[in-house]
Design a protein around this motif. Structure first.
Motif, PDB file in Angstrom:
ATOM      1  N   GLU A 193      54.372 -15.991 -21.590  1.00 51.37           N
ATOM      2  CA  GLU A 193      53.530 -16.981 -22.273  1.00 51.37           C
ATOM      3  C   GLU A 193      52.406 -16.343 -23.084  1.00 51.37           C
ATOM      4  O   GLU A 193      51.740 -17.028 -23.852  1.00 51.37           O
ATOM      5  CB  GLU A 193      52.932 -17.957 -21.250  1.00 51.37           C
ATOM      6  CG  GLU A 193      53.967 -18.796 -20.521  1.00 51.37           C
ATOM      7  CD  GLU A 193      54.804 -19.640 -21.471  1.00 51.37           C
ATOM      8  OE1 GLU A 193      54.212 -20.207 -22.402  1.00 51.37           O
ATOM      9  OE2 GLU A 193      56.025 -19.722 -21.283  1.00 51.37           O
ATOM     10  N   GLU A 194      52.195 -15.044 -22.887  1.00 55.91           N
ATOM     11  CA  GLU A 194      51.091 -14.371 -23.582  1.00 55.91           C
ATOM     12  C   GLU A 194      51.572 -13.508 -24.737  1.00 55.91           C
ATOM     13  O   GLU A 194      50.784 -12.801 -25.351  1.00 55.91           O
ATOM     14  CB  GLU A 194      50.310 -13.505 -22.587  1.00 55.91           C
ATOM     15  CG  GLU A 194      49.592 -14.304 -21.514  1.00 55.91           C
ATOM     16  CD  GLU A 194      49.067 -13.426 -20.398  1.00 55.91           C
ATOM     17  OE1 GLU A 194      48.195 -13.885 -19.645  1.00 55.91           O
ATOM     18  OE2 GLU A 194      49.538 -12.276 -20.266  1.00 55.91           O
ATOM     19  N   THR A 209      52.549 -11.389 -20.108  1.00 57.77           N
ATOM     20  CA  THR A 209      53.593 -12.260 -19.577  1.00 57.77           C
ATOM     21  C   THR A 209      54.336 -12.922 -20.731  1.00 57.77           C
ATOM     22  O   THR A 209      53.970 -12.772 -21.903  1.00 57.77           O
ATOM     23  CB  THR A 209      52.973 -13.349 -18.688  1.00 57.77           C
ATOM     24  OG1 THR A 209      52.155 -14.208 -19.519  1.00 57.77           O
ATOM     25  CG2 THR A 209      52.099 -12.747 -17.601  1.00 57.77           C
ATOM     26  N   THR A 244      44.410 -11.536 -19.909  1.00 58.69           N
ATOM     27  CA  THR A 244      44.932 -10.788 -21.058  1.00 58.69           C
ATOM     28  C   THR A 244      44.198 -11.154 -22.339  1.00 58.69           C
ATOM     29  O   THR A 244      43.919 -10.289 -23.185  1.00 58.69           O
ATOM     30  CB  THR A 244      46.430 -11.086 -21.225  1.00 58.69           C
ATOM     31  OG1 THR A 244      47.121 -10.667 -20.041  1.00 58.69           O
ATOM     32  CG2 THR A 244      47.004 -10.343 -22.426  1.00 58.69           C
TER      33      THR A 244
END
Length: 277
Positions: A226-227, A224, A142
């Motif tokens: 965490e992203e 996600t 990403t």
């Protein structure tokens, strides 16, 4: 000859031009303050506070909004800026090339990517590229996709900025470098481009601010947990809490970066204007 635009009562009082100007300015201030007060009085501050200013919800966002969302936003912005700067410099040199196909190719790229919304570029990177090249993964996942999408958009604008900066450097600089034995490429890299970047530093910094805000489009790539960056992080928490306070806090985090950068840009522009004088 008497000024027919001045009301008779003012002519009788014998007001000077500066007094009339101050009187007019004061009237404008009064109208402006009255309009702001009327607008503020008409708002339902109680409902706004309940929906956008719940301190307990805001406290739950820390430290993740800084250590996760703001950190990701900064990473997306800086990597996108780096890609855009490198590609933009290449496009600028192609636009200035004496070789026709280079100029045409750079011109077509710039016109296309300046004419398309950044959102479509993100969708193209997230959807069209995997379909066109099955099994191919963009390096960095990403983070790589965002850097590529932001860089492709930024390069179109930076190319024109860099080209203008290079053209602003006096031609005598190149001639002087050539007379000292520099090759055209070495003269461009060692003499012309460093001077050009000093000229275009304010607009490049302004482009950095725009990329910082455009990084919010990362949500269209399906990130996600965490992203997530600031906008996605704030929107997710707003959905979970059924309250808009996270969106307000995310907005304040954007201002934490963009306002100081905007001040830096204005300072650099002022110094550049003073140098010209």
């Amino acid at each position: 000859m008497a000024d027919t635009k001045v009301p008779p009562e003012l002519r009788k009082k014998g007001l000077t031009r500066s007094q009339k100007r101050r009187l007019s300015r004061g009237a404008q201030y009064v109208v402006f303050v009255a309009a702001v007060a009327a607008f503020a009085a008409s708002a339902d501050w109680g409902r706004l506070k309940n929906q956008f200013a719940q301190l307990d919800i805001a406290e739950r966002m820390f430290p993740d909004i800084i250590t996760l969302a703001l950190k990701n936003t900064v990473i997306y912005t800086l990597t996108g800026f780096a890609v855009g700067l490198g590609l933009g410099l290449l496009l600028a040199l192609m636009r200035l090339s004496s070789v026709g196909p280079y100029r045409w190719l750079a011109g077509i790229y710039i016109e296309i990517f300046r004419g398309l919304p950044a959102l479509l570029i993100f969708i193209f990177i997230g959807v069209a590229v995997p379909l066109a090249f099955p099994g191919t993964e963009i390096i960095g996942g990403t983070y790589g996709k965002v850097a590529l999408a932001l860089g492709l958009v930024a390069a179109a604008y930076m190319a024109e900025t860099i080209r203008a900066g290079i053209q602003a450097v006096p031609k005598g600089q190149m001639e002087a470098a050539r007379s000292l034995g520099f090759s055209p490429a070495r003269a461009m890299v060692s003499i012309i481009i460093p001077q050009a970047f000093r000229v275009i530093l304010p607009p490049l910094t302004n482009e950095l601010v725009l990329l910082f805000k455009d990084s919010s489009l990362v949500l269209f790539l399906g990130v996600t947990l965490e992203e997530r960056e600031l906008s996605k992080y704030g929107r997710d928490l707003a959905s979970q809490t059924a309250n808009s306070t996270p969106i307000l806090v995310a907005g304040l985090c954007y201002l934490l970066i963009t306002v100081p950068l905007g001040f830096v840009v204005r300072r650099m522009e002022a110094k550049a204007q003073e140098a010209v004088k």
